[in-house]
Design an enzyme around this catalytic site. Structure first.
Site, mmCIF file in Angstrom:
data_model
loop_
_atom_site.group_PDB
_atom_site.id
_atom_site.type_symbol
_atom_site.label_atom_id
_atom_site.label_comp_id
_atom_site.label_asym_id
_atom_site.label_seq_id
_atom_site.Cartn_x
_atom_site.Cartn_y
_atom_site.Cartn_z
ATOM 1 N NE ARG A 27 -2.788 -0.140 3.272
ATOM 2 C CZ ARG A 27 -4.658 0.391 2.833
ATOM 3 N NH1 ARG A 27 -5.239 -0.621 2.504
ATOM 4 N NH2 ARG A 27 -4.746 1.240 3.579
ATOM 5 C CD1 TRP A 74 0.446 8.682 2.382
ATOM 6 C CD2 TRP A 74 1.841 7.363 1.640
ATOM 7 N NE1 TRP A 74 0.659 8.965 1.089
ATOM 8 C CE2 TRP A 74 1.636 8.236 0.680
ATOM 9 C CE3 TRP A 74 3.108 6.595 1.318
ATOM 10 C CZ2 TRP A 74 2.188 8.809 -0.553
ATOM 11 C CZ3 TRP A 74 3.650 6.621 0.121
ATOM 12 C CH2 TRP A 74 3.281 7.573 -0.923
ATOM 13 C CG ASN A 100 -5.023 3.306 8.648
ATOM 14 O OD1 ASN A 100 -3.761 3.445 9.278
ATOM 15 N ND2 ASN A 100 -5.131 2.396 8.093
ATOM 16 N N GLY A 101 -6.083 7.517 8.488
ATOM 17 C CA GLY A 101 -6.975 8.778 8.315
ATOM 18 C C GLY A 101 -6.466 10.187 8.897
ATOM 19 C CD GLU A 482 -4.794 2.660 -16.742
ATOM 20 O OE1 GLU A 482 -5.008 3.700 -16.597
ATOM 21 O OE2 GLU A 482 -4.210 1.750 -16.220
ATOM 22 C CE LYS A 486 -1.274 1.713 -14.567
ATOM 23 N NZ LYS A 486 -2.464 1.673 -14.175
ATOM 24 C CD GLU A 489 0.460 4.068 -12.146
ATOM 25 O OE1 GLU A 489 0.206 4.403 -10.897
ATOM 26 O OE2 GLU A 489 -0.105 3.485 -12.723
#
Ligand code: F6R
Length: 609
Positions: A27, A74, A100-101, A482, A486, A489
């Site tokens: 993640r 993160w 989280n958040g 797309e 791809k 990134e």
């Protein structure tokens, strides 16, 4: 994005939690930590960087506690650092929290705690405020203190809490951020995501907004916001641990690219009945429903948005219903015209993307019917939708989305065809033809994958270029976006996608001999137009790599290289064109030595604005 794992039971909590956190590494995170309740107090250990740094840091310590919480962070509030990493403690040393958040009113709470309780803060995080808040409110009843704390907290969050003097209890609370609880053999768990727990169990509870979970070694209890016990059914998780592991591939991304034939087959087969027709079991979309709809809105972010672009073409062509499409971050703030005659389609792999969720709520508030296309079962988008069309792609671990995208496309085609047939606006022959085309896609993708070496070779020759354009017309333009995303990134090459007909309105000024143009030319009815665009960029000395259907030799005249996809109907070509573009991005990034599965600055699920 941040990950949470908590355990209470009979085994070593530190080992179990670290193992679980590793399954959430995909993640994206910048630091990791654990808090274990030991005999003499809560032991908190945290380190900036990889989980391996944390493991190295504690490898000589004897940590034997059987209850604890862990976190991969993160950074949002405060830079990535050992200090800002979670868990955070109350000054009393009695409470540890992972979170989280975002707590939106953390500044206000911080000031209040400092003024009224003399609390001194040691980090820049909003999470420390939660730990200090619960610490101040705690009078021996952990659940009561957590309830009192969350009443004061504004924002979106999931938290896990342990107290030194309650060494048999783990408390968690959810508000708009994912949280699950699971029953294991040696004890019980909380986590933010299913992969963290796959090694230990296959049955979970999905925790809803406003609910508290209280775990002991032998029991999991769920309470609603009014503190009443909730009777929740266990959900059987069908993902296997192997699904979440690399299975011999160098990267999750490559594994997931290769999983596409199987994933697409799964998505299709679950929606095609014994009579050979599309069945939307569990989705209520009758002719009467469709007669009440005069507009469809598709809203999503990133790759899911690009799937929506193809979906718009498909629905307008096959179901003849007007479709508007928007990125969720724009939709949610622009007061769009929505009413009870609007069908709102949210597309999301994770089902947790905050902007998509907020857009969905906005549409719902205005009376729209919500249909979501989602991969993660039980996610927030799922729970807030009227109907759900699962993609059934299995867990997608690599940050760059591949199999989620192509299965999202399948869902959009099936929806479009289904609606078209129901409304009687397409012929039986066309319906059957497109359905057959879809059924043939997995085999055709296998064929493209068999030739992946050609794309790899191409990537080896072009990986050091610095500027790439993706161009196309019609559905090819949608796939161009797309393909470009791809590439940029994961390889960090500056790439840009544009509808080919728009080139001459400005962008063609950028064409130079070193520029790569990836020209998608799979739409037969637009081929002549597209060919002219290729000629235009070739005349400016750009290096043209075309993607075309087998048998199209004309295109070779104006291309430096051609990647061929098997013959197919124009309508379904995005499902094939996407594959070489994914492979190209992958091999270019590999050639450049980039961190493919976890590209810089990116996270798998974006649960903050
Ligand atoms: C890119 C990518 C992202 C996601 C976007 C939406 O490869 O994966 O652009 O598509 O963040 O995420 P979901 O689909 O989880 O809502």
């Amino acid at each position: 994005m941040c990950g949470i794992v908590g355990y209470v039971g009979r085994d070593n909590a530190k080992d179990i939690i670290i193992e679980g956190l590793k399954k959430l590494e995909y993640r994206g995170y910048d630091s990791a930590g654990v808090a274990i309740v030991e005999k003499g107090g809560i032991l908190v250990r945290k380190k900036e960087g990889k989980i391996a740094n944390l493991e190295e840091f504690i490898k000589n310590e004897k940590i034997t506690g059987t209850i604890g919480i862990g976190h991969t962070r993160w950074a949002t509030h405060g830079a990535p650092s050992d200090l800002n990493a979670h868990p955070h403690m109350s000054n009393s040393g009695n409470i540890a929290v992972v979170h989280n958040g975002i707590v939106e009113n953390y500044v206000e709470l911080k000031e209040w705690l400092a003024k009224d309780y003399g609390v001194q803060f040691h980090t820049e995080t909003d999470t420390e405020v939660i730990a200090q808040l619960i610490g101040v409110l705690y009078k021996g009843d952990l659940e009561a203190a957590v309830y009192e704390a969350v009443e004061k907290m504004k924002g979106a969050y999931a938290i896990g809490v342990v107290a030194e003097d309650q060494p048999d209890k783990l408390v968690a609370f959810r508000k708009d951020a994912p949280l699950i609880a699971g029953l294991g053999n040696s004890g019980n768990f909380i986590a933010s995501d299913i992969p963290a727990l796959l090694k230990y169990l296959d049955k979970i509870y999905l925790i809803e907004n406003g609910e508290m979970v209280v775990c002991t070694a032998d029991r999991i209890q769920i309470f609603d916001e009014n503190k009443n016990p909730v009777d929740r059914d266990l959900l059987h998780v069908t993902w296997s641990l192997e699904d979440a592991e690399k299975d011999g591939f160098d990267h999750f991304m490559l594994k997931e690219i290769y999983e596409q034939p199987r994933a697409i087959n799964e998505t299709l087969m679950r929606r095609i009945g014994d009579d050979g027709k599309i069945k939307l079991d569990g989705i209520s979309l009758t002719l009467e429903d469709l007669e009440n709809i005069n507009k469809i809105y598709i809203v999503a972010c990133g790759t899911a948005y690009h799937a929506g672009l193809v979906g718009k073409y498909a629905i307008e062509k096959m179901a003849k219903i007007p479709v508007e499409i928007d990125v969720a971050s724009e939709f949610r703030y622009r007061d769009p015209y929505i009413d009870d005659k609007t069908l709102f389609i949210a597309i999301s792999q994770s089902g947790e993307t905050l902007d998509t969720l907020a857009a969905l709520r906005e549409a719902k508030r205005k009376g729209a019917r919500i249909l979501s296309v989602v991969n993660v079962v039980g996610s927030s988008v799922v729970r807030e939708s009227d109907d759900v069309f699962y993609t059934w792609a299995g867990p997608e671990i690599a940050v760059a989305s591949t199999k989620a995208y192509t299965t999202q496309l399948i869902c959009m085609y099936l929806l479009a065809l289904y609606m078209g047939e129901l409304r009687g606006v397409i012929t039986k022959e066309y319906y059957n033809q497109i359905l057959d085309e879809l059924k043939a896609i997995p085999g055709k993708i296998e064929k493209i994958l068999e030739k992946s070496k050609d794309v790899e070779k191409l990537a080896k020759t072009l990986y050091n270029r610095t500027q790439v354009f993706f161009i196309g017309r019609g559905m090819d333009a949608a796939v161009a976006y797309e393909g470009s995303l791809k590439l940029k990134e994961i390889s960090y090459i500056n790439s840009f996608a544009i509808a080919a007909g728009e080139l001459k309105h400005g962008t063609i000024a950028l064409m130079e001999p070193e520029t790569i143009v990836i020209a998608l030319a799979t739409q037969d009815f637009l081929f002549e137009k597209m060919f002219s665009n290729i000629v235009e960029v070739k005349a400016r000395m750009a290096h043209v790599v075309s993607v075309a259907k087998e048998g199209n030799t004309t295109i070779e005249r104006e291309s430096n290289e051609v990647i061929y996809i098997p013959q197919c109907a124009d309508e379904v070509s995005p499902l094939l064109t996407a594959i070489p573009l994914q492979l190209f991005a992958y091999y270019v990034a590999r050639e450049k030595g980039e961190n493919i599965d976890k590209p810089r600055n990116l996270a798998k699920s974006v649960t903050v604005e």
